[in-house]
Enzyme design. Structure first.
Site, PDB file in Angstrom:
ATOM      1  N   CYS A  48       0.861  -1.182   0.000  1.00  0.00           N
ATOM      2  CA  CYS A  48       0.000   0.000   0.000  1.00  0.00           C
ATOM      3  C   CYS A  48       0.902   1.237   0.000  1.00  0.00           C
ATOM      4  O   CYS A  48       2.039   1.186   0.480  1.00  0.00           O
ATOM      5  CB  CYS A  48      -0.876  -0.027   1.251  1.00  0.00           C
ATOM      6  SG  CYS A  48      -1.773   1.496   1.596  1.00  0.00           S
ATOM      7  N   HIS A  49       0.399   2.356  -0.501  1.00  0.00           N
ATOM      8  CA  HIS A  49       1.208   3.564  -0.566  1.00  0.00           C
ATOM      9  C   HIS A  49       1.680   4.009   0.821  1.00  0.00           C
ATOM     10  O   HIS A  49       2.742   4.615   0.962  1.00  0.00           O
ATOM     11  CB  HIS A  49       0.425   4.700  -1.245  1.00  0.00           C
ATOM     12  CG  HIS A  49       1.278   5.884  -1.561  1.00  0.00           C
ATOM     13  ND1 HIS A  49       1.353   6.982  -0.742  1.00  0.00           N
ATOM     14  CD2 HIS A  49       2.142   6.106  -2.575  1.00  0.00           C
ATOM     15  CE1 HIS A  49       2.207   7.851  -1.253  1.00  0.00           C
ATOM     16  NE2 HIS A  49       2.703   7.345  -2.359  1.00  0.00           N
ATOM     17  N   THR A  50       0.911   3.680   1.851  1.00  0.00           N
ATOM     18  CA  THR A  50       1.297   4.059   3.215  1.00  0.00           C
ATOM     19  C   THR A  50       2.618   3.398   3.618  1.00  0.00           C
ATOM     20  O   THR A  50       3.450   4.007   4.297  1.00  0.00           O
ATOM     21  CB  THR A  50       0.180   3.688   4.216  1.00  0.00           C
ATOM     22  OG1 THR A  50      -1.041   4.272   3.761  1.00  0.00           O
ATOM     23  CG2 THR A  50       0.488   4.187   5.610  1.00  0.00           C
ATOM     24  N   HIS A  70       0.895  -3.986   5.889  1.00  0.00           N
ATOM     25  CA  HIS A  70      -0.339  -3.953   6.691  1.00  0.00           C
ATOM     26  C   HIS A  70      -1.579  -4.390   5.915  1.00  0.00           C
ATOM     27  O   HIS A  70      -2.644  -4.474   6.493  1.00  0.00           O
ATOM     28  CB  HIS A  70      -0.559  -2.547   7.272  1.00  0.00           C
ATOM     29  CG  HIS A  70      -0.753  -1.481   6.240  1.00  0.00           C
ATOM     30  ND1 HIS A  70       0.296  -0.946   5.529  1.00  0.00           N
ATOM     31  CD2 HIS A  70      -1.867  -0.880   5.786  1.00  0.00           C
ATOM     32  CE1 HIS A  70      -0.180  -0.038   4.684  1.00  0.00           C
ATOM     33  NE2 HIS A  70      -1.487   0.011   4.819  1.00  0.00           N
ATOM     34  N   GLU A  71      -1.439  -4.671   4.621  1.00  0.00           N
ATOM     35  CA  GLU A  71      -2.550  -5.270   3.871  1.00  0.00           C
ATOM     36  C   GLU A  71      -2.215  -6.732   3.676  1.00  0.00           C
ATOM     37  O   GLU A  71      -1.233  -7.052   3.000  1.00  0.00           O
ATOM     38  CB  GLU A  71      -2.690  -4.612   2.485  1.00  0.00           C
ATOM     39  CG  GLU A  71      -3.520  -3.380   2.466  1.00  0.00           C
ATOM     40  CD  GLU A  71      -3.856  -2.926   1.043  1.00  0.00           C
ATOM     41  OE1 GLU A  71      -4.438  -1.852   0.935  1.00  0.00           O
ATOM     42  OE2 GLU A  71      -3.548  -3.627   0.072  1.00  0.00           O
ATOM     43  N   CYS A 100     -11.359  -2.534  20.024  1.00  0.00           N
ATOM     44  CA  CYS A 100     -11.234  -3.224  21.318  1.00  0.00           C
ATOM     45  C   CYS A 100     -12.586  -3.711  21.823  1.00  0.00           C
ATOM     46  O   CYS A 100     -12.662  -4.598  22.662  1.00  0.00           O
ATOM     47  CB  CYS A 100     -10.572  -2.309  22.341  1.00  0.00           C
ATOM     48  SG  CYS A 100     -11.646  -0.953  22.931  1.00  0.00           S
ATOM     49  N   CYS A 103     -14.173   0.531  24.455  1.00  0.00           N
ATOM     50  CA  CYS A 103     -14.085   1.992  24.633  1.00  0.00           C
ATOM     51  C   CYS A 103     -15.347   2.693  24.117  1.00  0.00           C
ATOM     52  O   CYS A 103     -16.209   2.074  23.486  1.00  0.00           O
ATOM     53  CB  CYS A 103     -12.843   2.541  23.926  1.00  0.00           C
ATOM     54  SG  CYS A 103     -12.943   2.501  22.120  1.00  0.00           S
ATOM     55  N   CYS A 106     -15.805   2.319  20.307  1.00  0.00           N
ATOM     56  CA  CYS A 106     -16.239   0.986  19.872  1.00  0.00           C
ATOM     57  C   CYS A 106     -17.703   0.730  20.231  1.00  0.00           C
ATOM     58  O   CYS A 106     -18.410   0.029  19.509  1.00  0.00           O
ATOM     59  CB  CYS A 106     -15.336  -0.091  20.471  1.00  0.00           C
ATOM     60  SG  CYS A 106     -13.702  -0.155  19.692  1.00  0.00           S
ATOM     61  N   CYS A 114     -11.260   3.562  17.564  1.00  0.00           N
ATOM     62  CA  CYS A 114     -10.976   2.924  18.855  1.00  0.00           C
ATOM     63  C   CYS A 114      -9.911   3.683  19.643  1.00  0.00           C
ATOM     64  O   CYS A 114      -8.844   4.015  19.122  1.00  0.00           O
ATOM     65  CB  CYS A 114     -10.517   1.491  18.595  1.00  0.00           C
ATOM     66  SG  CYS A 114     -10.020   0.582  20.058  1.00  0.00           S
ATOM     67  N   ARG A 118      -6.358   2.673  17.880  1.00  0.00           N
ATOM     68  CA  ARG A 118      -6.305   3.580  16.734  1.00  0.00           C
ATOM     69  C   ARG A 118      -4.886   3.609  16.164  1.00  0.00           C
ATOM     70  O   ARG A 118      -3.907   3.490  16.896  1.00  0.00           O
ATOM     71  CB  ARG A 118      -6.727   4.973  17.187  1.00  0.00           C
ATOM     72  CG  ARG A 118      -6.994   5.936  16.047  1.00  0.00           C
ATOM     73  CD  ARG A 118      -7.413   7.297  16.571  1.00  0.00           C
ATOM     74  NE  ARG A 118      -8.558   7.238  17.480  1.00  0.00           N
ATOM     75  CZ  ARG A 118      -9.153   8.317  17.968  1.00  0.00           C
ATOM     76  NH1 ARG A 118      -8.719   9.528  17.665  1.00  0.00           N
ATOM     77  NH2 ARG A 118     -10.175   8.196  18.784  1.00  0.00           N
ATOM     78  N   CYS A 178      -7.031  -2.588   3.971  1.00  0.00           N
ATOM     79  CA  CYS A 178      -6.673  -1.161   4.077  1.00  0.00           C
ATOM     80  C   CYS A 178      -7.369  -0.340   2.996  1.00  0.00           C
ATOM     81  O   CYS A 178      -8.501   0.060   3.134  1.00  0.00           O
ATOM     82  CB  CYS A 178      -5.160  -0.961   4.035  1.00  0.00           C
ATOM     83  SG  CYS A 178      -4.678   0.785   4.125  1.00  0.00           S
ATOM     84  N   ARG A 373      -2.504  -2.456  -7.072  1.00  0.00           N
ATOM     85  CA  ARG A 373      -2.100  -3.296  -5.959  1.00  0.00           C
ATOM     86  C   ARG A 373      -1.219  -4.427  -6.485  1.00  0.00           C
ATOM     87  O   ARG A 373      -1.560  -5.100  -7.440  1.00  0.00           O
ATOM     88  CB  ARG A 373      -3.333  -3.909  -5.242  1.00  0.00           C
ATOM     89  CG  ARG A 373      -3.953  -2.940  -4.226  1.00  0.00           C
ATOM     90  CD  ARG A 373      -2.998  -2.677  -3.087  1.00  0.00           C
ATOM     91  NE  ARG A 373      -3.504  -1.741  -2.091  1.00  0.00           N
ATOM     92  CZ  ARG A 373      -3.348  -0.430  -2.132  1.00  0.00           C
ATOM     93  NH1 ARG A 373      -2.733   0.133  -3.157  1.00  0.00           N
ATOM     94  NH2 ARG A 373      -3.812   0.330  -1.151  1.00  0.00           N
TER      95      ARG A 373
END
Length: 380
Positions: A48-50, A70-71, A100, A103, A106, A114, A118, A178, A373
């Site tokens: 991903c670009h992130t 993270h994907e 979670c 909270c 959530c 969250c 987060r 993501c 992707r």
């Protein structure tokens, strides 16, 4: 997999030793999960670009050495103390943000932000003890957004894992963890275009095309793609985009061009670029009385949004979204089912595929603007 429970696992991972330098395939040690943690065998991940943004580390706190990613999609190998919702063998999607379930956010039907889980891009350790679960020769390798999926095994907080249908193909649904969900949800959950409406999408990268896919699913009659790169227009037709505007082709502001095209403005707009000028245009191009603009792109830290207050008094609405307003554990399994029912198409987002040993090719494709992707298979 049971023979590894409670033991350190040695496996391959793509390690970023320093900013902007090619990733190196290393043998890493992955510690067992602690309380409320899960160790996951990653089957397939995507770039991903992130990941690229924080790997370049031009405007952020550099945290290295680090395992990005993270994907992804994977299978639970073992669970730590207190984990009751997941068991070994479950199919899961890791998510950079969490749920979670305890909270205020959530428990609210209106929020997915969250308090506990987060996204935190600066933290390279686990919440439980402030330590990393990755090491090489006893030296810690840092985590990224709680997921670190560029490793054959990773340890993730249970609140950042969505349990999904085991029949779902991992090499397709992994992209839902993501960017695709972010764009899709921005349209379906936040903009909510009525059937037959006109929607403008600013930015035709993967997130913008996912927003267009959402508009297609919602039954929009016109989907207008806005991008500075005209080469993206052909590809966007596959995602339901019907018309295209390149702001560089016009003398007047693009919001005025769109207003002329749509008898006063579009019904909905979704901004997926992070450009402050695009954000302002996306808001100002919506129709008075009912128009809704949704901001998805992340701006630079010094940006300021400037528009005349009369735009609000004329009943234009501006909204923002985080991860498409999806709660990861509650909602992502349902998005996977949309794919399984053939309502949502994912294949067209996947333009390239490489093995883990070739992961730097995935970075090259993205940096050259050639991929939407790129899937990275861990069994390579």
């Amino acid at each position: 997999m049971s023979s590894t429970v409670g033991k350190v696992i040695r496996c391959k991972a793509a390690v970023a030793w320093e900013a902007g330098k090619p990733l190196v395939i290393e043998e890493v040690e992955v510690a067992p999960p602690q309380a409320m943690e899960v160790r996951v065998k990653i089957l397939v991940t995507a770039l991903c670009h992130t990941d690229v943004y924080f790997w370049e580390a031009k405007g952020q706190t550099p945290v290295f050495p680090r395992i990005f990613g993270h994907e992804a999609g994977g299978i639970v190998e073992s669970v730590g103390e207190g984990v009751t919702e997941l068991k070994p063998g479950d199919h899961v999607l890791p998510v950079f943000t969490g749920e979670c379930k305890e909270c205020r956010h959530c428990k609210s039907e209106e929020s997915n932000m969250c308090d506990l889980l987060r996204i935190n891009t600066d933290r390279g350790v686990m919440l439980n003890d402030g330590k990393s679960r990755f090491s090489i020769n006893g030296k810690p390798i840092y985590h990224f957004v709680g997921t670190s999926t560029f490793s054959e095994y990773t340890v993730i907080h249970v609140g950042c894992l969505a349990k999904i249908n085991p029949a779902a193909p991992m090499d397709k649904v992994c992209v839902l963890s993501c960017g695709i969900s972010t764009g899709l949800g921005a349209t379906l959950n936040v903009a909510k275009p009525p059937k037959g409406s006109t929607v403008a999408i600013f930015g035709l990268g993967a997130v913008g095309l996912a927003a267009a896919e959402g508009a297609r699913i919602a039954g929009a009659s016109r989907i207008i793609g806005v991008d500075l790169n005209s080469k993206r227009f052909d590809e966007a037709k596959k995602f339901g985009v019907t018309e295209f505007v390149n702001p560089k082709d016009h003398q007047k502001p693009v919001q005025e061009v769109l207003a002329e095209m749509t008898d006063g403005g579009v019904d909905r707009s979704v901004e997926c670029t992070g450009s402050i000028s695009a954000m302002i245009s996306a808001f100002e191009c919506v129709h008075d009385g009912w128009g809704v603009a949704v901001l998805v792109g992340v701006p630079n830290k010094d940006d300021a949004f400037k528009t005349h207050p009369m735009n609000f008094l004329n009943e234009k609405t501006l909204k923002g979204t985080f991860f498409g307003n999806y709660k990861p554990r509650t909602d992502l399994p349902n998005v996977v089912e949309m794919y399984m029912r053939k309502e949502l198409e994912l294949e067209k987002f996947i333009t390239h595929e490489v093995r883990l040993s070739e992961i730097n090719k995935a970075f090259d494709y993205m940096l050259k603007g050639e991929s939407l992707r790129c899937i990275i298979r861990m069994d390579g």
